[in-house]
Scaffold this active site. Structure first.
Site, PDB file in Angstrom:
ATOM      1  N   VAL B  85       0.843  -1.044  -0.092  1.00  0.00           N
ATOM      2  CA  VAL B  85       0.005  -0.072  -0.064  1.00  0.00           C
ATOM      3  C   VAL B  85       0.723   1.235  -0.099  1.00  0.00           C
ATOM      4  CG1 VAL B  85      -1.435   1.367   1.471  1.00  0.00           C
ATOM      5  CG2 VAL B  85      -1.907  -1.026   1.136  1.00  0.00           C
ATOM      6  N   GLU B 176      14.109 -11.482  25.755  1.00  0.00           N
ATOM      7  CA  GLU B 176      14.049 -12.836  25.295  1.00  0.00           C
ATOM      8  C   GLU B 176      15.118 -13.057  24.328  1.00  0.00           C
ATOM      9  OE1 GLU B 176       9.869 -12.924  24.082  1.00  0.00           O
ATOM     10  OE2 GLU B 176       9.434 -13.837  25.883  1.00  0.00           O
TER      11      GLU B 176
END
Lengths: 449, 449
Positions: B85, B176
């Site tokens: 887009v 993490e």
């Protein structure tokens, strides 16, 4: 055999290439007190026989690639170096890599083969090959991208050209790839796209000879062609591809096929490092060796696998396939060990355990243990064999999950368009005109899926 | 709510983005007789929460990506278009894509977020991000390549710099990733490389604030830091990264860390398409919306997920995470359906089901259902939740196989260096000097593994 090296102490063995041949040689030399250095430009061993399944979104690339360091970790005396070999100095017994030189006492060259475009520039420029993991992923991305592009507004002719895949080469690779591609289109993409789009897809297998799978017997060859046609593959025998201009493929029989994708599986040539070996090459750039797989003038250099030119009893060159590379790798390694004790080894002889090729779900042809198999039995044999050959447990399991998914649910989850240039239809050639022709928005949408 | 559209017929809904928000919106609108067009520049839905595991060679990229056409196949009235887009024309109700324009009656913008380098050029130039599948694969390739390069001859200082990874950002992603990277180095690469090389590896987690995982309670945050340090991660709190020159990272506290790899996980900003939305943006380029997630001046346009700026009861902006995007996507879709019947919907309210972050094998922190969890229980909860969230059976199974392999055998099979520029250490910066310093061959080999 000539044993210049009999009794002489050999310290370092260098092996170039961690394919089937090189890896087997290293394995045979492990735990022998020898210093073995395995060199490859990749950090993984590639299970080439299943490359075509990665290219057709059946399995993920990780399933057929295995980290070399993980393989050799438990092999005493075997070390690995990830590097590109740029040259050989056989007189000084040195392997030159981009990261420096390596000395050897004995060398095993098992660098494999690359695609052979037979020097046709237009094909070299436009054709897609299937030798590396990246080739396979690029091919997958391209096929899927073309189907996405085909949802745009275009004429039927444009769409047909966009979705026409010309596969060149009726050998095992071409046959297996064409079959898998046909199933991908029919069984999987058929669910993703409209009938209009999938119906426009076309797969043409072009083979110069008047048959596919030459080494197989007549009835198996005919069976293969029959299966391919059943899958919707157009088989064009006795025709060669002479040129490709990006949107058209030109055949020797005068036919021109409008297509944006030419898949070249028509031949291979020895890896380019052979240029550093000062001997006259045989067909396909393969290196002639003595009956012990050694260079005639350099008995401390073994050539194994796809690079080596070896003839069978009938004076035909041995084909370039994994089982031969594996046997040659093991043979070379054993000869080197024999040198230590000055033993005399026998000349290399290929023990042909048979061959098989799969043609889509549930169908294959096989010549094994003197048996001629075809259909489901041959296919199950193929499945079992390849699963067993896949190098480790996890990969076997992952591949099995994928195959179960594919064969039971007619589904392939790996149909992902990955890579950097996402959104911009990676891999589609500039000539791929259709996307440039646009109608007003509403119309664009009316035909989209 | 304002119901300009109450009763008015809505035909086409366009959804930009097939992430958690957009996909849930499409799912909610399926089988409703509405014409829904889902647009994404990728052909797959990406399970972002596990990206860091792909980057640390735990799972293959295919395991966290799922073909969009396969997802929506059974969703009546929902179609997909793979396209970028490029612009929005809110007044004419059009979405402009690279392949033409699309008209809509109602629009849901769920384009997500991109990395925010806070306009620091040197960091934008040298830092690595972790937002796309390719980012993750590039990161994996880079880490593995650097360890291969570290086997060459160089000074200890050079090797240490080459293997120093500076992770910026103490949020869930940074924590993490740092934990998983530490385990990759220690448990897996530790088997592949010599002690000399692995010992030179260094992971530094830099966080501007005086704590990691801000939204968690004190004891959980302290637990997280403790775990990270136990894994060998250097946690640097209260320091910001101000610049990177390719071989050195400059901190706000005056420290300079010799490193070739800066991993930027310090912040995100709304996807660039927001520039086509004529409103003053909030922090991070997020788009302010009314209590119904609509643009104030364009009630036919919904903004959901990471792009939307929404405040909670305490007037704090909602964080940018999957659960919120999912709830907003569903909410927006339900409001659109409500329009049909002219119903009045309630304002959006986020139902916080909790949050969790994993810190290496067997350890995690979680705030869920009013409970505070940590350690193995939290970790098992994390495992179960993420496995359930993974979108389909096959992916769950493949991930499970990988995790079992990783957690039980301390092995990661996906440590492959893939891509085009194999052999040439993909991704390593030109500044990575060491490989240029070479000693004679023999010495080169003496230290190699």
């Amino acid at each position: 055999m000539k044993d210049e090296h009999a009794g002489t102490t050999i310290n370092r063995i260098v092996i170039i290439g961690a394919g089937f041949g090189g890896l087997r040689a290293a394995k045979t030399l492990r735990n022998t007190g020898l210093d073995v250095l395995l060199i490859d430009r990749q950090n993984y061993h590639l299970f080439q026989p299943l490359l075509y399944q990665v290219a057709t979104a059946s399995i993920e690339q990780e399933a057929i690639a295995y980290p070399i360091r993980a393989i050799i970790r438990s092999w005493d005396g075997v070390r690995f170096r990830m590097a590109e070999v740029t040259d050989l100095d056989l007189d000084r017994r040195r392997v030159i890599t981009e990261d420096g030189a390596v000395d050897y006492d004995m060398l095993i060259v098992a660098a494999g083969a690359a695609t052979n475009f037979f020097g046709i520039p237009s094909i070299e420029q436009h054709a897609h090959e299937l030798k590396s993991l990246q080739d396979a992923v690029d091919l997958r991305n391209r096929v899927l991208s073309l189907f996405e592009q085909a949802t745009l507004v275009m004429t039927d002719a444009e769409r047909r050209a966009l979705l026409t895949f010309v596969v060149v080469g009726g050998g095992p690779t071409g046959v297996e790839f064409a079959g898998a591609l046909a199933e991908l289109v029919r069984n999987v993409l058929g669910k993703d796209h409209t009938e209009e789009i999938v119906g426009a897809a076309r797969i043409v297998l072009v083979e110069m000879l008047d048959t596919v799978l030459t080494p197989y017997e007549r009835d198996l060859r005919e069976y293969a062609v029959e299966r391919l046609e059943h899958l919707g593959v157009e088989v064009r025998l006795g025709a060669a591809v002479e040129a490709m201009d990006g949107t058209r493929v030109y055949l020797s029989d005068g036919n021109v096929i409008p297509s944006h994708t030419l898949l070249w599986m028509a031949g291979v040539q020895a890896a380019s490092i052979t240029r550093a070996i000062p001997v006259d090459k045989e067909r396909g750039g393969r290196v002639p060796v003595d009956e012990y797989l050694r260079l005639v003038d350099y008995p401390d250099v073994y050539i194994v696998g796809d690079m080596a030119y070896v003839e069978d009893e009938a004076d035909n060159p041995l084909p370039q396939m994994a089982p031969i590379a594996i046997q040659q790798g093991e043979y070379a390694a054993k000869n080197i060990l024999a040198h230590q004790t000055g033993e005399i080894a026998a000349a290399f002889a290929y023990n042909d355990k048979g061959k098989m090729a799969v043609i889509g779900r549930g169908h294959a042809v096989a010549h094994a243990l003197g048996l001629k198999l075809r259909g489901v039995i041959a296919w199950l044999a193929w499945l079992a064999l390849h699963l067993m050959m896949l190098i480790d447990f996890r990969n076997r399991l992952v591949v099995l999950v994928n195959w179960a998914y594919d064969y039971l649910l007619f589904e392939r989850k790996v149909r992902l368009i990955t890579g950097h240039n996402v959104g911009s239809l990676p891999g589609t050639t500039v000539e791929a005109a259709p996307s440039d022709e646009r109608l007003p928005a509403v119309d664009v949408m009316d035909i989209s899926t």
